[in-house]
Scaffold this motif. Structure first.
Motif, PDB file in Angstrom:
ATOM      1  N   ASP A  70       0.811  -1.260   0.029  1.00  0.00           N
ATOM      2  CA  ASP A  70       0.097   0.016   0.032  1.00  0.00           C
ATOM      3  C   ASP A  70       0.735   1.317  -0.077  1.00  0.00           C
ATOM      4  O   ASP A  70       0.203   2.519   0.061  1.00  0.00           O
ATOM      5  CB  ASP A  70      -0.799   0.054   1.319  1.00  0.00           C
ATOM      6  CG  ASP A  70      -2.105  -1.098   1.323  1.00  0.00           C
ATOM      7  OD1 ASP A  70      -2.256  -1.642   0.058  1.00  0.00           O
ATOM      8  OD2 ASP A  70      -2.292  -1.696   2.250  1.00  0.00           O
ATOM      9  N   HIS A  71       2.356   0.968   0.114  1.00  0.00           N
ATOM     10  CA  HIS A  71       2.988   2.392   0.100  1.00  0.00           C
ATOM     11  C   HIS A  71       4.132   2.154  -1.001  1.00  0.00           C
ATOM     12  O   HIS A  71       4.641   0.832  -1.337  1.00  0.00           O
ATOM     13  CB  HIS A  71       3.903   2.501   1.223  1.00  0.00           C
ATOM     14  CG  HIS A  71       2.721   2.696   2.610  1.00  0.00           C
ATOM     15  ND1 HIS A  71       2.247   1.717   3.200  1.00  0.00           N
ATOM     16  CD2 HIS A  71       2.424   3.873   3.079  1.00  0.00           C
ATOM     17  CE1 HIS A  71       1.366   2.105   4.226  1.00  0.00           C
ATOM     18  NE2 HIS A  71       1.647   3.632   4.127  1.00  0.00           N
ATOM     19  N   THR A  72       4.590   3.254  -1.286  1.00  0.00           N
ATOM     20  CA  THR A  72       5.917   3.340  -2.117  1.00  0.00           C
ATOM     21  C   THR A  72       7.050   4.207  -1.487  1.00  0.00           C
ATOM     22  O   THR A  72       6.706   5.189  -1.281  1.00  0.00           O
ATOM     23  CB  THR A  72       5.357   3.947  -3.522  1.00  0.00           C
ATOM     24  OG1 THR A  72       4.701   2.774  -4.233  1.00  0.00           O
ATOM     25  CG2 THR A  72       6.979   3.926  -4.571  1.00  0.00           C
ATOM     26  N   TRP A  73       7.898   3.615  -1.496  1.00  0.00           N
ATOM     27  CA  TRP A  73       9.134   4.533  -0.626  1.00  0.00           C
ATOM     28  C   TRP A  73      10.161   4.753  -1.614  1.00  0.00           C
ATOM     29  O   TRP A  73      10.732   3.843  -2.513  1.00  0.00           O
ATOM     30  CB  TRP A  73       9.719   3.816   0.592  1.00  0.00           C
ATOM     31  CG  TRP A  73       8.650   3.539   1.238  1.00  0.00           C
ATOM     32  CD1 TRP A  73       8.117   2.260   1.448  1.00  0.00           C
ATOM     33  CD2 TRP A  73       7.864   4.203   2.298  1.00  0.00           C
ATOM     34  NE1 TRP A  73       6.978   2.313   2.462  1.00  0.00           N
ATOM     35  CE2 TRP A  73       6.805   3.741   2.987  1.00  0.00           C
ATOM     36  CE3 TRP A  73       8.063   5.738   2.431  1.00  0.00           C
ATOM     37  CZ2 TRP A  73       5.880   3.963   3.861  1.00  0.00           C
ATOM     38  CZ3 TRP A  73       6.908   6.185   3.393  1.00  0.00           C
ATOM     39  CH2 TRP A  73       6.194   5.440   4.214  1.00  0.00           C
TER      40      TRP A  73
ATOM     41  N   GLY B 139      10.722 -12.131  -2.708  1.00  0.00           N
ATOM     42  CA  GLY B 139      11.524 -12.139  -4.000  1.00  0.00           C
ATOM     43  C   GLY B 139      11.508 -10.909  -4.700  1.00  0.00           C
ATOM     44  O   GLY B 139      10.269 -10.225  -4.289  1.00  0.00           O
ATOM     45  N   SER B 140      12.396 -10.314  -5.301  1.00  0.00           N
ATOM     46  CA  SER B 140      12.248  -8.852  -5.979  1.00  0.00           C
ATOM     47  C   SER B 140      13.158  -8.860  -6.983  1.00  0.00           C
ATOM     48  O   SER B 140      13.772  -7.836  -7.279  1.00  0.00           O
ATOM     49  CB  SER B 140      12.724  -8.090  -4.989  1.00  0.00           C
ATOM     50  OG  SER B 140      14.154  -8.312  -4.433  1.00  0.00           O
ATOM     51  N   SER B 141      13.051  -9.927  -7.883  1.00  0.00           N
ATOM     52  CA  SER B 141      13.801  -9.972  -9.206  1.00  0.00           C
ATOM     53  C   SER B 141      13.367  -8.721 -10.376  1.00  0.00           C
ATOM     54  O   SER B 141      12.140  -8.439 -10.371  1.00  0.00           O
ATOM     55  CB  SER B 141      13.697 -11.192 -10.010  1.00  0.00           C
ATOM     56  OG  SER B 141      14.303 -12.211  -9.364  1.00  0.00           O
TER      57      SER B 141
ATOM     58  N   LEU C   9       9.572  -5.067  -4.582  1.00  0.00           N
ATOM     59  CA  LEU C   9      10.528  -4.215  -4.404  1.00  0.00           C
ATOM     60  C   LEU C   9      11.639  -3.912  -5.530  1.00  0.00           C
ATOM     61  O   LEU C   9      11.404  -4.531  -6.541  1.00  0.00           O
ATOM     62  CB  LEU C   9      11.555  -4.592  -3.226  1.00  0.00           C
ATOM     63  CG  LEU C   9      10.987  -4.762  -1.764  1.00  0.00           C
ATOM     64  CD1 LEU C   9      10.135  -5.921  -1.613  1.00  0.00           C
ATOM     65  CD2 LEU C   9      11.656  -4.468  -0.545  1.00  0.00           C
ATOM     66  N   THR C  10      12.338  -2.885  -5.482  1.00  0.00           N
ATOM     67  CA  THR C  10      13.346  -2.312  -6.562  1.00  0.00           C
ATOM     68  C   THR C  10      12.685  -2.319  -7.892  1.00  0.00           C
ATOM     69  O   THR C  10      12.839  -2.722  -8.662  1.00  0.00           O
ATOM     70  CB  THR C  10      14.330  -3.407  -6.551  1.00  0.00           C
ATOM     71  OG1 THR C  10      14.000  -4.706  -7.183  1.00  0.00           O
ATOM     72  CG2 THR C  10      15.348  -3.686  -5.400  1.00  0.00           C
TER      73      THR C  10
ATOM     74  N   ARG D   5       3.062   0.845  -8.637  1.00  0.00           N
ATOM     75  CA  ARG D   5       2.893   0.763  -7.391  1.00  0.00           C
ATOM     76  C   ARG D   5       3.811  -0.141  -6.772  1.00  0.00           C
ATOM     77  O   ARG D   5       3.444  -1.052  -5.809  1.00  0.00           O
ATOM     78  CB  ARG D   5       1.556   0.596  -6.958  1.00  0.00           C
ATOM     79  CG  ARG D   5       0.852   1.790  -7.460  1.00  0.00           C
ATOM     80  CD  ARG D   5      -0.776   1.947  -6.889  1.00  0.00           C
ATOM     81  NE  ARG D   5      -1.429   2.719  -7.360  1.00  0.00           N
ATOM     82  CZ  ARG D   5      -2.709   3.054  -7.151  1.00  0.00           C
ATOM     83  NH1 ARG D   5      -3.154   2.650  -6.152  1.00  0.00           N
ATOM     84  NH2 ARG D   5      -3.429   4.263  -8.029  1.00  0.00           N
ATOM     85  N   PRO D   6       5.126  -0.256  -6.728  1.00  0.00           N
ATOM     86  CA  PRO D   6       6.198  -1.023  -6.110  1.00  0.00           C
ATOM     87  C   PRO D   6       6.181  -0.364  -4.761  1.00  0.00           C
ATOM     88  O   PRO D   6       5.933   0.629  -4.271  1.00  0.00           O
ATOM     89  CB  PRO D   6       7.560  -0.943  -6.857  1.00  0.00           C
ATOM     90  CG  PRO D   6       7.092   0.554  -7.549  1.00  0.00           C
ATOM     91  CD  PRO D   6       5.896   0.668  -7.939  1.00  0.00           C
ATOM     92  N   ALA D   7       6.808  -1.475  -3.913  1.00  0.00           N
ATOM     93  CA  ALA D   7       7.052  -0.929  -2.462  1.00  0.00           C
ATOM     94  C   ALA D   7       8.321  -0.197  -2.149  1.00  0.00           C
ATOM     95  O   ALA D   7       8.117   0.789  -1.534  1.00  0.00           O
ATOM     96  CB  ALA D   7       7.284  -2.069  -1.788  1.00  0.00           C
TER      97      ALA D   7
END
Length: 500
Positions: free
Chosen positions: A113-116, A295-297, A334-335, A365-367
């Motif tokens: 629900d967030h993107t940093w 996982g974040s490939s 992620l990433t 909308r990635p984290a």
């Protein structure tokens, strides 16, 4: 030369501060695939793990954990993972994690629900201030970029933007964590080659928090692990086990290149990448069930004409698909690819690509977006690019606020009062709301570009450069507490004898 901020609107009429809260949940992320297609990709990745397998370099504790779970291990390290084991791991993995800043305050939630936004990562060059040419990056460069990031309003955490090339060894990568600690109060992302480096930085973070248990309760950093596609070396599996057991949030992702290390097709590349993700998730859950090890490939593709990384459309669609697949499983993605460019300079090409991939993040909308400021296919870092990314992050946050549908916001009574022959200019409703949904950009005006201001004839690069010069002139260092500084120094001294 005055920077762009010096000519912004008067304080009384500046737009409302942009919230760092969640995305507008009333507007869901873009869904590129049908649910049936998502399920097919996930099921296929799981089936391939059970039949084709993935490599875990033999010789470590991972062997025992995998074998104990019912996986089959060959002498060459090829591991086949039963479908039930993978699905169990996907069920038990934590769906979110919280990072806290250096002071144990200002938590950020790593979730769907967030993107940093973060600068990075691991470039090996910067642009020399005198010549403008790329040169090998140093510890001083990492410190400077980290201090700038510490001051930028939309940078939420800091990772290793550049490497200390002269110290490309175990001590050097441990010292990079110390450098981040010294130069920002924000939460960190970290990655390393040596498992003992992770041991050292966990020790540093525990010293900062006061104990290992306090670090578990308030994690200070997200640990990134980057194996090859479907091939986890022992240095990677050992780090997964260590971090998961220490309560450190873990993100494991490969960087496949479609057409080289992975299939060239979009569907083939994301399926292949998910095999790596799922294998890492399995090991994380075998080490500590319920841990946050996701996982974040990032999928990349070979550009057919040159063989280099490129194919913007393919990479963008691939990233969008990966975000959707993970979101369907409840995992944050992620990433994200936003904030970087393959352009060799911060020029018009870089501005176009950064603007395009940052804006796409509104839909993906990635984290985390962790490549902000990275140019030249991830080789060279640009502070000018970082400042543009920070500004665009403000645009995304303003857009993610969405809109309120209410009688007041629809101006129902006002429309009736004014009627079809009047206008709304002099009404208090206009005064109260005219700035609430405006992007208060540092470098662009309300009519992009700055067509109605005194900066109309000044190039974007010059506006950013002037701003950067003032930021650098005002830059300070957020000092570590003396007791923490002493503990970090002692840990560095302990590991310096083992530098290779």
């Amino acid at each position: 030369m005055r920077r762009a901020r010096s000519r912004r609107r008067p304080a009384a009429s500046v737009a409302a501060p942009v919230s760092k809260g969640p995305h507008s949940l009333a507007t869901p992320a873009y869904a590129l695939l049908t649910q049936a297609q998502v399920d097919r990709v996930v099921d296929t990745a799981i089936e391939l793990l059970a039949t084709s397998g993935v490599v875990f370099e033999p010789g470590g504790e991972a062997d025992t954990l995998l074998r104990g779970a019912g996986c089959t291990l060959s002498d060459e390290g090829i591991v086949t993972i039963p479908e039930t084991v993978t699905r169990r791991a996907l069920e038990t993995t934590a769906r979110s994690a919280t990072l806290w800043d250096r002071n144990g305050e200002n938590p950020i939630s790593i979730d769907c629900d967030h993107t940093w936004f973060m600068p990075g990562m691991t470039c090996i060059a910067v642009y020399d201030e005198e010549t403008g040419e790329p040169r090998p990056s140093t510890r001083g460069d990492l410190a400077l970029i980290t201090r700038v990031a510490d001051k930028l309003p939309h940078v939420d955490g800091v990772c290793i933007a550049v490497k200390n090339v002269e110290k490309s060894n175990q001590f050097g990568e441990i010292d990079e964590f110390a450098c981040l600690m010294e130069n920002t109060t924000k939460p960190l992302e970290y990655l390393c080659e040596h498992p003992t480096s992770l041991d050292a930085v966990i020790e540093m973070a525990a010293a900062l928090r006061g104990s290992h248990q306090a670090l578990r309760q308030k994690p200070y950093f997200l640990h990134l692990i980057t194996p090859l596609p479907v091939n986890l070396a022992r240095i990677h599996s050992d780090q997964i086990i260590t971090a998961a057991r220490a309560g450190i949030p873990v993100s494991v992702g490969t960087l496949p290149i479609g057409g080289a290390s992975s299939p060239i097709t979009l569907a083939g590349c994301i399926t292949h990448a998910l095999m790596t993700d799922f294998a890492a998730i399995v090991l994380g859950q075998l080490a500590a069930e319920g841990s946050f090890c996701v996982g974040s490939s990032d999928v990349n593709f070979m550009e057919p004409a040159t063989g280099a990384i490129g194919s913007f459309s393919q990479t963008s669609v691939g990233d969008m698909a990966m975000c959707q697949v993970r979101r369907s499983l409840g995992f944050p993605s992620l990433t994200g690819i936003g904030g970087c460019s393959v352009a060799r300079r911060f020029n018009q090409d870089a501005v176009w690509e950064i603007s395009s991939n940052m804006t796409q993040m509104f839909y993906n909308r990635p984290a985390t977006i962790d490549y902000m400021g990275s140019l030249d296919q991830g080789l060279t870092y640009s502070l000018h690019a970082l400042l543009l990314c920070d500004d665009l992050a403000g645009l995304l946050r303003k857009m993610w606020q969405g809109l309120e549908i209410s009688a007041d916001q629809m101006a129902v009574d006002l429309i009736r009062e004014v009627g079809p022959t009047g206008n709304f200019l002099a009404h208090q409703h206009t005064v109260d709301n005219c700035r609430t949904q405006v992007w208060d950009s540092r470098y662009f005006g309300p009519n992009i570009p700055l067509s109605n201001t005194g900066l109309a004839d000044q190039d974007l690069l010059k506006r950013i450069d002037a701003d950067l010069k003032e930021i650098l002139a005002e830059l300070g260092q957020p000092e570590l507490p003396p007791e923490t500084k002493a503990a970090v120094s002692a840990i560095l001294n302990k590991y310096s004898d083992h530098a290779v």
